[in-house]
Design a protein around this motif. Sequence first.
Motif, PDB file in Angstrom:
ATOM      1  N   LYS A  81      -0.453   5.658  -7.375  1.00  0.00           N
ATOM      2  CA  LYS A  81      -1.524   4.758  -7.793  1.00  0.00           C
ATOM      3  C   LYS A  81      -2.708   4.867  -6.828  1.00  0.00           C
ATOM      4  CE  LYS A  81       1.193   3.235 -11.019  1.00  0.00           C
ATOM      5  NZ  LYS A  81       0.980   3.685 -12.422  1.00  0.00           N
ATOM      6  N   LYS A  82      -3.883   4.772  -7.371  1.00  0.00           N
ATOM      7  CA  LYS A  82      -5.093   4.818  -6.560  1.00  0.00           C
ATOM      8  C   LYS A  82      -5.454   3.402  -6.111  1.00  0.00           C
ATOM      9  CE  LYS A  82      -7.114   8.962  -8.637  1.00  0.00           C
ATOM     10  NZ  LYS A  82      -8.292   9.514  -9.363  1.00  0.00           N
ATOM     11  N   ALA A 111     -10.579   3.460  -7.954  1.00  0.00           N
ATOM     12  CA  ALA A 111      -9.236   2.910  -7.730  1.00  0.00           C
ATOM     13  C   ALA A 111      -8.797   2.060  -8.919  1.00  0.00           C
ATOM     14  CB  ALA A 111      -9.208   2.078  -6.460  1.00  0.00           C
ATOM     15  N   SER A 170      -4.949   5.100   2.300  1.00  0.00           N
ATOM     16  CA  SER A 170      -5.016   4.787   0.875  1.00  0.00           C
ATOM     17  C   SER A 170      -6.105   5.630   0.234  1.00  0.00           C
ATOM     18  CB  SER A 170      -5.285   3.294   0.657  1.00  0.00           C
ATOM     19  OG  SER A 170      -6.495   2.918   1.276  1.00  0.00           O
ATOM     20  N   HIS A 171      -6.232   5.512  -1.074  1.00  0.00           N
ATOM     21  CA  HIS A 171      -7.224   6.284  -1.829  1.00  0.00           C
ATOM     22  C   HIS A 171      -8.634   6.053  -1.278  1.00  0.00           C
ATOM     23  CE1 HIS A 171      -9.508   7.830  -5.227  1.00  0.00           C
ATOM     24  NE2 HIS A 171     -10.104   6.660  -5.349  1.00  0.00           N
ATOM     25  N   VAL A 179       0.838  -1.202   0.000  1.00  0.00           N
ATOM     26  CA  VAL A 179       0.000   0.000   0.000  1.00  0.00           C
ATOM     27  C   VAL A 179       0.874   1.254   0.000  1.00  0.00           C
ATOM     28  CG1 VAL A 179      -1.656   1.355   1.342  1.00  0.00           C
ATOM     29  CG2 VAL A 179      -1.983  -1.108   1.091  1.00  0.00           C
ATOM     30  N   ALA A 180       1.885   1.267   0.851  1.00  0.00           N
ATOM     31  CA  ALA A 180       2.771   2.432   0.920  1.00  0.00           C
ATOM     32  C   ALA A 180       3.495   2.656  -0.408  1.00  0.00           C
ATOM     33  CB  ALA A 180       3.769   2.250   2.058  1.00  0.00           C
ATOM     34  N   GLN A 218       0.993   3.923  -3.070  1.00  0.00           N
ATOM     35  CA  GLN A 218       0.651   5.318  -2.788  1.00  0.00           C
ATOM     36  C   GLN A 218       1.777   6.249  -3.224  1.00  0.00           C
ATOM     37  OE1 GLN A 218      -2.819   5.080  -2.204  1.00  0.00           O
ATOM     38  NE2 GLN A 218      -2.493   6.602  -0.612  1.00  0.00           N
TER      39      GLN A 218
END
Length: 344
Positions: free
Chosen positions: A261-262, A303, A274-275, A253-254, A257
Amino acid sequence: MTVARTGGDAASIAAAARALEQGALVAFPTETVYGLGADASNPAAVAAIYAAKGRPQDHPVIVHLAPGADLADWASDIPPEAHQLAAAFWPGPLTMILKRAPGVPADVSGGQDTIGVRCPAHPLAIALLQAFRHGRGGIAAPSANKFGHVSPTTAQHVRDEFAADGSVAMVLDGGASEVGIESTIVDLSRLATHGPVLLRPGHISADAIAAVIDRLPASADAAAPRASGTLESHYAPHTPVAMQESAQLAVTVARLQAAGKKVALIHYSAMPASHAALRLPAAPAGFAHALYAALRSMDGSGAELILVEAPPRDALWTGVNDRLRRAAHGSSGIVHGLLNTDTP
């Protein structure tokens, strides 16, 4: 499309039963997911289910029966184990595969000589089944969504799927489905040669079945009857889905991000921002109840990827893991691709 309000009054149930008797499609709630129902004895009505969903003709549907209905109206060569399991789990989220009775249209079975039957536990489903043909009819009902998509657990999900095409005459709104994933399916049609066989895991576990019939169901084999919801790719949103273990997921996720990226995240433990994200209960029943609504919500978040924190692998999570594995089928390599896309 007519939508009856939550709870379902007697007039709405009677209207839905009449619509079914006239060959129309009616969506209704069960404790698992919402079903897209048709008169199981009417081949034209069953064909309308397949057309509305875009479902392959050889993919069977499940026939729903009222409490106390005679299994012999729908199945033949019924073993004692079927009666034992019905007594233990019906009404409830267990589907049994049995030999199809003579005279029952093959349309509900994808042309096979077997049939899937269950008695749902939702009070609105029971009321509809009792009103339909005086409790003697069967309602063929796969999940009320386009084929392969995420199953619906609210009436709004059904409207999202079918309101535009006019294929569904009526929706009975019974609130959110309690269980949230489809029924367990156990094959009892080959007991003499294969014993009981678990074709689809669900809320009722293999151990719970074994506790009733003193035989642990085997895993599905290549010769097993085709059954609803058992294709490798199923229950999938339009957005690609990937699953990762908790520690790896936080890193991914990190990184996504940071790469701009969504990412939509479905998780049960603490995770980076996150998004879009939904944190579900860390218990299997609560996670299952919320899963499909979460997938639908994240699918609409804009996303590029839905990342799911992989649940534990113990027996209580088998049904959830099965649905997520099918939802993520075909998305292998998506994370690597997003992290290694060269900017033109």
